[in-house]
Design a protein around this motif. Structure first.
Motif, PDB file in Angstrom:
ATOM      1  N   ILE A 126       0.890  -1.218   0.134  1.00  0.00           N
ATOM      2  CA  ILE A 126       0.116  -0.074  -0.104  1.00  0.00           C
ATOM      3  C   ILE A 126       0.983   1.404  -0.153  1.00  0.00           C
ATOM      4  O   ILE A 126       0.652   2.153  -0.560  1.00  0.00           O
ATOM      5  CB  ILE A 126      -0.931  -0.147   1.019  1.00  0.00           C
ATOM      6  CG1 ILE A 126      -1.803  -1.112   1.098  1.00  0.00           C
ATOM      7  CG2 ILE A 126      -1.540   1.358   1.145  1.00  0.00           C
ATOM      8  CD1 ILE A 126      -2.825  -1.435   2.297  1.00  0.00           C
ATOM      9  N   LEU A 127       1.862   1.162   0.958  1.00  0.00           N
ATOM     10  CA  LEU A 127       2.894   2.425   0.960  1.00  0.00           C
ATOM     11  C   LEU A 127       3.686   2.744  -0.625  1.00  0.00           C
ATOM     12  O   LEU A 127       3.685   3.741  -0.968  1.00  0.00           O
ATOM     13  CB  LEU A 127       3.923   2.144   1.873  1.00  0.00           C
ATOM     14  CG  LEU A 127       3.341   2.165   3.501  1.00  0.00           C
ATOM     15  CD1 LEU A 127       4.672   1.928   4.450  1.00  0.00           C
ATOM     16  CD2 LEU A 127       2.970   3.822   3.633  1.00  0.00           C
ATOM     17  N   GLN A 128       3.854   1.385  -1.081  1.00  0.00           N
ATOM     18  CA  GLN A 128       4.616   1.707  -2.546  1.00  0.00           C
ATOM     19  C   GLN A 128       3.586   2.015  -3.504  1.00  0.00           C
ATOM     20  O   GLN A 128       3.788   3.055  -4.491  1.00  0.00           O
ATOM     21  CB  GLN A 128       5.017   0.138  -3.102  1.00  0.00           C
ATOM     22  CG  GLN A 128       5.533   0.278  -4.343  1.00  0.00           C
ATOM     23  CD  GLN A 128       6.217  -1.174  -4.722  1.00  0.00           C
ATOM     24  OE1 GLN A 128       5.973  -2.047  -3.941  1.00  0.00           O
ATOM     25  NE2 GLN A 128       6.867  -1.187  -5.924  1.00  0.00           N
ATOM     26  N   ALA A 129       2.271   1.826  -3.386  1.00  0.00           N
ATOM     27  CA  ALA A 129       1.305   2.193  -4.422  1.00  0.00           C
ATOM     28  C   ALA A 129       0.770   3.609  -4.153  1.00  0.00           C
ATOM     29  O   ALA A 129       0.715   4.433  -5.346  1.00  0.00           O
ATOM     30  CB  ALA A 129      -0.116   1.465  -4.191  1.00  0.00           C
ATOM     31  N   GLU A 187      -9.632   4.830  -5.980  1.00  0.00           N
ATOM     32  CA  GLU A 187      -9.864   6.170  -6.239  1.00  0.00           C
ATOM     33  C   GLU A 187      -9.235   6.600  -7.784  1.00  0.00           C
ATOM     34  O   GLU A 187     -10.015   7.554  -8.456  1.00  0.00           O
ATOM     35  CB  GLU A 187      -9.428   7.129  -5.114  1.00  0.00           C
ATOM     36  CG  GLU A 187     -10.289   7.089  -3.858  1.00  0.00           C
ATOM     37  CD  GLU A 187     -11.501   7.577  -3.786  1.00  0.00           C
ATOM     38  OE1 GLU A 187     -11.647   8.639  -4.631  1.00  0.00           O
ATOM     39  OE2 GLU A 187     -12.309   7.256  -2.947  1.00  0.00           O
ATOM     40  N   TYR A 188      -8.161   5.979  -7.754  1.00  0.00           N
ATOM     41  CA  TYR A 188      -7.528   6.317  -9.192  1.00  0.00           C
ATOM     42  C   TYR A 188      -8.349   5.992 -10.356  1.00  0.00           C
ATOM     43  O   TYR A 188      -7.944   6.550 -11.567  1.00  0.00           O
ATOM     44  CB  TYR A 188      -6.137   5.697  -9.137  1.00  0.00           C
ATOM     45  CG  TYR A 188      -5.036   6.094  -8.063  1.00  0.00           C
ATOM     46  CD1 TYR A 188      -5.054   7.417  -7.717  1.00  0.00           C
ATOM     47  CD2 TYR A 188      -4.291   5.036  -7.344  1.00  0.00           C
ATOM     48  CE1 TYR A 188      -4.274   7.761  -6.569  1.00  0.00           C
ATOM     49  CE2 TYR A 188      -3.537   5.575  -6.512  1.00  0.00           C
ATOM     50  CZ  TYR A 188      -3.524   6.859  -5.878  1.00  0.00           C
ATOM     51  OH  TYR A 188      -2.725   7.319  -4.926  1.00  0.00           O
ATOM     52  N   ALA A 204       1.394  11.349 -18.199  1.00  0.00           N
ATOM     53  CA  ALA A 204       2.880  10.688 -17.600  1.00  0.00           C
ATOM     54  C   ALA A 204       2.502  10.219 -16.211  1.00  0.00           C
ATOM     55  O   ALA A 204       2.944   9.360 -15.493  1.00  0.00           O
ATOM     56  CB  ALA A 204       3.721  11.852 -17.699  1.00  0.00           C
ATOM     57  N   GLY A 205       1.663  11.133 -15.718  1.00  0.00           N
ATOM     58  CA  GLY A 205       1.348  10.917 -14.131  1.00  0.00           C
ATOM     59  C   GLY A 205       0.412   9.580 -14.091  1.00  0.00           C
ATOM     60  O   GLY A 205       0.680   9.075 -12.950  1.00  0.00           O
ATOM     61  N   ALA A 206      -0.457   9.456 -14.833  1.00  0.00           N
ATOM     62  CA  ALA A 206      -1.249   8.289 -14.897  1.00  0.00           C
ATOM     63  C   ALA A 206      -0.577   7.118 -14.953  1.00  0.00           C
ATOM     64  O   ALA A 206      -1.052   5.846 -14.333  1.00  0.00           O
ATOM     65  CB  ALA A 206      -2.210   8.427 -16.078  1.00  0.00           C
ATOM     66  N   ALA A 207       0.553   7.077 -15.789  1.00  0.00           N
ATOM     67  CA  ALA A 207       1.586   5.856 -15.718  1.00  0.00           C
ATOM     68  C   ALA A 207       2.105   5.444 -14.491  1.00  0.00           C
ATOM     69  O   ALA A 207       2.136   4.435 -14.082  1.00  0.00           O
ATOM     70  CB  ALA A 207       2.893   6.142 -16.831  1.00  0.00           C
ATOM     71  N   LEU A 208       2.324   6.449 -13.715  1.00  0.00           N
ATOM     72  CA  LEU A 208       2.901   6.260 -12.302  1.00  0.00           C
ATOM     73  C   LEU A 208       1.888   5.659 -11.558  1.00  0.00           C
ATOM     74  O   LEU A 208       2.088   4.884 -10.715  1.00  0.00           O
ATOM     75  CB  LEU A 208       3.618   7.339 -11.974  1.00  0.00           C
ATOM     76  CG  LEU A 208       4.845   8.087 -12.230  1.00  0.00           C
ATOM     77  CD1 LEU A 208       5.244   9.497 -11.846  1.00  0.00           C
ATOM     78  CD2 LEU A 208       6.155   7.064 -12.301  1.00  0.00           C
ATOM     79  N   ALA A 220       1.382   2.009 -12.228  1.00  0.00           N
ATOM     80  CA  ALA A 220       2.319   1.244 -11.569  1.00  0.00           C
ATOM     81  C   ALA A 220       1.993   1.069 -10.161  1.00  0.00           C
ATOM     82  O   ALA A 220       2.295   0.164  -9.582  1.00  0.00           O
ATOM     83  CB  ALA A 220       3.621   1.891 -11.859  1.00  0.00           C
ATOM     84  N   GLY A 221       1.324   1.985  -9.551  1.00  0.00           N
ATOM     85  CA  GLY A 221       1.098   2.168  -8.172  1.00  0.00           C
ATOM     86  C   GLY A 221      -0.061   1.022  -7.889  1.00  0.00           C
ATOM     87  O   GLY A 221      -0.015   0.315  -6.725  1.00  0.00           O
TER      88      GLY A 221
END
Length: 280
Positions: free
Chosen positions: A120-123, A240-241, A265-269, A272-273
């Motif tokens: 969860i912290l990584q995501a 939520e994402y 670009a942010g959506a790609a991160l 990944a989360g």
């Protein structure tokens, strides 16, 4: 987490994003405060119908207090967010609101004593990085006149996080229909008087649009409340994402909004989360 619970949360997010699009369209025709009041008034009508059909048990004294305490937070959350989507493209405003899951997970650990494991912290770390990438052009003044919209979205994210933490406390003990009724009727009553100063005549199409938004809001909150009654807030936070997908589609097809490249670009991160939190 049960897959059905995740689906409940994702479905609720989709419905609420559709409601946001309807209200954004109405705010282009009506004063902000009037549109905000009509959103809650229509939601209250729909919520009363749901309560009449389901006939849940009467709320306890503790429930009345807890639900009442959420009313100011609901007003701040919705008001600041709706203001942000009136100033920003829908997808970008939703993107900024994604800071809320970070606060939800952290507050869930601090207030509800929920466990934050490494996945969860990584995501959430990926999610926060994605938010910074998306917000960067706004912080650099890449789009003028949107600073207040950005600030409003951030205020909404913080108040939404507190709102969800309180919701988690109530949802495990109270019927979702009662919670949704308070969440709509309370703000409608509080906003009725100030909104009256901004009233303008409405046609039948406007009334139907607000009723549609109210129905979407009630259904979305009902689904989301049911999910929060079945899973920890930190587990549901990354879901939520998924709002970014719906906001991008609605923004493009309904309002002709093309998100900046940094949004993707942010959506790609963020994706990944989401992958990180789903790993076993």
């Amino acid at each position: 987490m049960n897959p059905n619970t995740a689906l409940r949360a994702a479905f609720g997010i989709a419905l609420l994003t559709a409601m946001d699009a309807v209200i954004k369209a109405q705010m282009q025709q009506h004063p902000f405060l009037m549109a905000l009041f009509m959103r809650f008034a229509a939601g209250a009508v729909c919520a009363i119908i749901v309560v009449a059909v389901l006939r849940p048990a009467r709320p306890t004294r503790v429930s009345l207090i807890g639900n009442s305490l959420r009313v100011p937070l609901v007003i701040v959350t919705a008001g600041s967010f709706f203001y942000s989507i009136s100033e920003l493209p829908l997808a970008e405003a939703l993107t900024l609101s994604f800071l809320a899951p970070v606060f939800v997970a952290l507050l869930g650990a601090l207030i509800l004593k929920e466990r934050l494991d490494g996945r969860i912290l990584q995501a959430l770390g990926f999610g926060l990085a994605g938010m910074l990438v998306m917000v960067w052009p706004r912080l650099q003044g890449g789009v003028t006149g949107a600073e207040l919209g950005v600030a409003a979205a951030l205020v909404s994210a913080v108040s939404y996080a507190f709102n969800l933490i309180l919701l988690r406390r109530i949802a495990v003990k109270e019927h979702p229909a009662i919670i949704v009724l308070f969440q709509n009727a309370g703000p409608a009553l509080c906003l009725a008087w100030p909104a009256s100063f901004f009233f303008v005549p409405m046609g039948s199409g406007d009334l139907l649009a607000y009723l549609g938004a109210g129905a979407l809001g009630v259904a979305g909150h009902f689904s989301l409340t049911s999910a929060f009654a079945r899973a920890p807030a930190s587990r549901l936070a990354p879901i939520e994402y998924t709002a970014l997908v719906w906001a991008s589609l609605l923004g493009w097809f309904v309002f002709g909004e093309a998100p900046l490249w940094t949004t993707y670009a942010g959506a790609a991160l963020i994706v990944a989360g989401a992958f990180a939190v789903s790993r076993r």
